[in-house]
Design a protein around this motif. Sequence first.
Motif, PDB file in Angstrom:
ATOM      1  N   ARG A  55      -2.054 -19.284 -10.902  1.00  0.00           N
ATOM      2  CA  ARG A  55      -1.234 -20.099 -10.018  1.00  0.00           C
ATOM      3  C   ARG A  55      -0.885 -19.313  -8.750  1.00  0.00           C
ATOM      4  O   ARG A  55      -0.799 -18.085  -8.770  1.00  0.00           O
ATOM      5  N   THR A  56      -0.675 -20.023  -7.656  1.00  0.00           N
ATOM      6  CA  THR A  56      -0.132 -19.421  -6.435  1.00  0.00           C
ATOM      7  C   THR A  56       1.032 -20.270  -5.955  1.00  0.00           C
ATOM      8  O   THR A  56       1.127 -21.465  -6.272  1.00  0.00           O
ATOM      9  N   ASP A  57       1.933 -19.650  -5.187  1.00  0.00           N
ATOM     10  CA  ASP A  57       3.050 -20.414  -4.651  1.00  0.00           C
ATOM     11  C   ASP A  57       2.659 -21.059  -3.330  1.00  0.00           C
ATOM     12  O   ASP A  57       1.495 -20.997  -2.906  1.00  0.00           O
ATOM     13  N   GLU A  58       3.600 -21.672  -2.665  1.00  0.00           N
ATOM     14  CA  GLU A  58       3.307 -22.413  -1.441  1.00  0.00           C
ATOM     15  C   GLU A  58       2.815 -21.517  -0.310  1.00  0.00           C
ATOM     16  O   GLU A  58       2.233 -22.000   0.670  1.00  0.00           O
ATOM     17  N   HIS A  59       3.044 -20.198  -0.432  1.00  0.00           N
ATOM     18  CA  HIS A  59       2.615 -19.259   0.599  1.00  0.00           C
ATOM     19  C   HIS A  59       1.310 -18.561   0.237  1.00  0.00           C
ATOM     20  O   HIS A  59       0.851 -17.690   0.982  1.00  0.00           O
ATOM     21  N   GLY A  60       0.722 -18.915  -0.892  1.00  0.00           N
ATOM     22  CA  GLY A  60      -0.505 -18.273  -1.332  1.00  0.00           C
ATOM     23  C   GLY A  60      -0.286 -16.979  -2.088  1.00  0.00           C
ATOM     24  O   GLY A  60      -1.250 -16.261  -2.391  1.00  0.00           O
ATOM     25  N   ASN A  61       0.970 -16.665  -2.421  1.00  0.00           N
ATOM     26  CA  ASN A  61       1.247 -15.481  -3.219  1.00  0.00           C
ATOM     27  C   ASN A  61       0.835 -15.724  -4.669  1.00  0.00           C
ATOM     28  O   ASN A  61       1.137 -16.774  -5.244  1.00  0.00           O
ATOM     29  N   VAL A  62       0.166 -14.748  -5.267  1.00  0.00           N
ATOM     30  CA  VAL A  62      -0.268 -14.858  -6.654  1.00  0.00           C
ATOM     31  C   VAL A  62       0.936 -14.878  -7.583  1.00  0.00           C
ATOM     32  O   VAL A  62       1.880 -14.098  -7.428  1.00  0.00           O
ATOM     33  N   GLU A  63       0.943 -15.788  -8.544  1.00  0.00           N
ATOM     34  CA  GLU A  63       1.955 -15.822  -9.593  1.00  0.00           C
ATOM     35  C   GLU A  63       1.271 -15.413 -10.896  1.00  0.00           C
ATOM     36  O   GLU A  63       0.450 -16.141 -11.443  1.00  0.00           O
ATOM     37  N   LEU A  64       1.604 -14.235 -11.363  1.00  0.00           N
ATOM     38  CA  LEU A  64       0.946 -13.684 -12.542  1.00  0.00           C
ATOM     39  C   LEU A  64       1.242 -14.510 -13.788  1.00  0.00           C
ATOM     40  O   LEU A  64       2.268 -15.188 -13.857  1.00  0.00           O
ATOM     41  N   PRO A  65       0.363 -14.454 -14.788  1.00  0.00           N
ATOM     42  CA  PRO A  65       0.637 -15.170 -16.050  1.00  0.00           C
ATOM     43  C   PRO A  65       1.977 -14.752 -16.638  1.00  0.00           C
ATOM     44  O   PRO A  65       2.360 -13.581 -16.606  1.00  0.00           O
ATOM     45  N   ARG A  66       2.678 -15.699 -17.220  1.00  0.00           N
ATOM     46  CA  ARG A  66       4.063 -15.477 -17.660  1.00  0.00           C
ATOM     47  C   ARG A  66       4.161 -14.518 -18.845  1.00  0.00           C
ATOM     48  O   ARG A  66       5.129 -13.777 -18.967  1.00  0.00           O
ATOM     49  N   HIS A  67       3.184 -14.546 -19.749  1.00  0.00           N
ATOM     50  CA  HIS A  67       3.261 -13.757 -20.981  1.00  0.00           C
ATOM     51  C   HIS A  67       2.160 -12.702 -20.974  1.00  0.00           C
ATOM     52  O   HIS A  67       0.977 -13.024 -20.771  1.00  0.00           O
ATOM     53  N   GLN A  68       2.529 -11.436 -21.239  1.00  0.00           N
ATOM     54  CA  GLN A  68       1.563 -10.346 -21.142  1.00  0.00           C
ATOM     55  C   GLN A  68       1.745  -9.375 -22.297  1.00  0.00           C
ATOM     56  O   GLN A  68       2.861  -9.124 -22.754  1.00  0.00           O
ATOM     57  N   THR A  69       0.623  -8.848 -22.755  1.00  0.00           N
ATOM     58  CA  THR A  69       0.613  -7.900 -23.871  1.00  0.00           C
ATOM     59  C   THR A  69      -0.306  -6.725 -23.535  1.00  0.00           C
ATOM     60  O   THR A  69      -1.412  -6.923 -23.020  1.00  0.00           O
ATOM     61  N   LEU A  70       0.165  -5.530 -23.831  1.00  0.00           N
ATOM     62  CA  LEU A  70      -0.616  -4.307 -23.668  1.00  0.00           C
ATOM     63  C   LEU A  70      -0.862  -3.709 -25.051  1.00  0.00           C
ATOM     64  O   LEU A  70       0.090  -3.448 -25.795  1.00  0.00           O
ATOM     65  N   LEU A  71      -2.122  -3.491 -25.396  1.00  0.00           N
ATOM     66  CA  LEU A  71      -2.491  -2.853 -26.655  1.00  0.00           C
ATOM     67  C   LEU A  71      -3.134  -1.499 -26.340  1.00  0.00           C
ATOM     68  O   LEU A  71      -4.191  -1.438 -25.689  1.00  0.00           O
ATOM     69  N   TYR A  72      -2.500  -0.433 -26.782  1.00  0.00           N
ATOM     70  CA  TYR A  72      -3.033   0.921 -26.615  1.00  0.00           C
ATOM     71  C   TYR A  72      -3.735   1.305 -27.920  1.00  0.00           C
ATOM     72  O   TYR A  72      -3.129   1.265 -28.992  1.00  0.00           O
ATOM     73  N   ARG A 233       1.596 -11.560  -0.646  1.00  0.00           N
ATOM     74  CA  ARG A 233       0.139 -11.517  -0.497  1.00  0.00           C
ATOM     75  C   ARG A 233      -0.314 -10.501   0.557  1.00  0.00           C
ATOM     76  O   ARG A 233      -1.269  -9.744   0.338  1.00  0.00           O
ATOM     77  N   GLU A 234       0.361 -10.454   1.691  1.00  0.00           N
ATOM     78  CA  GLU A 234      -0.085  -9.573   2.771  1.00  0.00           C
ATOM     79  C   GLU A 234       0.352  -8.124   2.573  1.00  0.00           C
ATOM     80  O   GLU A 234      -0.017  -7.255   3.370  1.00  0.00           O
ATOM     81  N   ASN A 235       1.117  -7.868   1.533  1.00  0.00           N
ATOM     82  CA  ASN A 235       1.515  -6.490   1.206  1.00  0.00           C
ATOM     83  C   ASN A 235       0.854  -6.009  -0.080  1.00  0.00           C
ATOM     84  O   ASN A 235       1.277  -5.009  -0.661  1.00  0.00           O
ATOM     85  N   GLN A 236      -0.174  -6.719  -0.509  1.00  0.00           N
ATOM     86  CA  GLN A 236      -0.946  -6.355  -1.686  1.00  0.00           C
ATOM     87  C   GLN A 236      -2.378  -6.049  -1.274  1.00  0.00           C
ATOM     88  O   GLN A 236      -2.946  -6.703  -0.380  1.00  0.00           O
ATOM     89  N   ALA A 237      -2.986  -5.059  -1.923  1.00  0.00           N
ATOM     90  CA  ALA A 237      -4.417  -4.845  -1.721  1.00  0.00           C
ATOM     91  C   ALA A 237      -5.193  -6.052  -2.238  1.00  0.00           C
ATOM     92  O   ALA A 237      -4.765  -6.735  -3.173  1.00  0.00           O
TER      93      ALA A 237
END
Length: 426
Positions: A55-72, A233-237
């Motif tokens: 998803r992106t917001d009205e300005h085109g900024n990326v909206e990351l997925p709401r739920h995240q898991t890291l497995l080491y 968006r403009e402050n992200q690589a």
Amino acid sequence: MPPADRSRRDVLKAAVAAGSTAALAACLDLADDDPPRGDPSSKPARQHAWNDYVRTDEHGNVELPRHQTLLYLSLDRDGPPTEADRETVERAFSVLDEAYEWSSDGLLFSAAYSPAYFERFDAPLAGVDLPRPEPLSPFEDPVFDEQDALVHLASDRAAVALEAEHALTGGTDDANGVSVDATLTDALSVDSRRTGFVGAGLPAEHQDAAGIPDSEPVPEDAPLFMGFTAGFRENQASEDGVTLQSGPFAGGTTKVVANLRQRLEDWYGEQDYEERVMELFSPGHAADDLVEGVGNNLGANSRVDEYVGDLAGHAREYGRVGHAQKAARANRDEDGNVRVLRRHFESTDDVGSDRRVASLHFPSLQLEVSTFEDVRAAMNGTDVAESSPAVRQRVNNGILEYVFVRRRGYFLVPPRESRSLPAPEP
């Protein structure tokens, strides 16, 4: 948000954090529909290709997925993996490819590998800047994550994030109707499991945590515990900008993941709104009245680059400097391109003496790990602390007074074709 909706979201977030079979059953019971199935042939070549699939917001900024898991994970043998290990891991990932669409409505995921993993081989890692992690400031003492592998799962659907994890670790026989015929845990062991969440409303709903005042100050529309938006968006690589262009891992990237404990009692209790703007963005943002509410009015650009020229002057005039202002000094190359792509999210995984603890998982992508280290050195603001008696190493120096690095690891994210236990020269 209606109480029923909030209760449902509480259950889903808690289920992902718990991770049990019962939690998965609860998530699946609450799901309104089935997630979209995947098409393995349509997956992008880059594992870190997420921006066009969320998803992106009205300005085109990326909206990351709401739920995240890291497995080491750690390999269950001495020395390098066998070809059978690679085949097993690839079959496990292929289940997810078939089960879920590559999107935030389905599942985004990546596998990454540490310097310690590549040291299992006789040949050196070629063409990638991937040192072992070390402390990056005199005031931090983190635990270094040197497990072999890191798998990152992300979805807007709590049930998908949890079901995908169970598919990889032997907790379910099928994933979204796809039979599970191999698991990661046939070749590796899970050393650490960490979860989190991001997005407007979620931090406010889960601010009953150690490190956040009991007054519940986190704004309802804030995507992060500190009360402001991020990831402009403009402050992200760009993803292109952090993608390796040559060598055996062309199409991949490097990934740093830090975990920071947050202690926000003083952030909300001693700093007023204007002071929080100063310390997160810059004193100039407050003086010029640039930020409204959580900062969504800034659109696609935080405008922090307008205020990097005279930090010493700001320190003397305002008695403080901004976090983003400091970091931005090192976050553009000579052509003006942003160097780091940040994908951070909140967590209350850790449990203190009596309740869960507010923390932040901070994944970043960049061409070289040294780029992250450069930006972190700028964020330390040691030079600024020497220019004004009001600014000390951790006081009035951005947000260093409120965040504490607990863990950090460095990883290579290979391109998809070599995602499964790669050799140094695949």
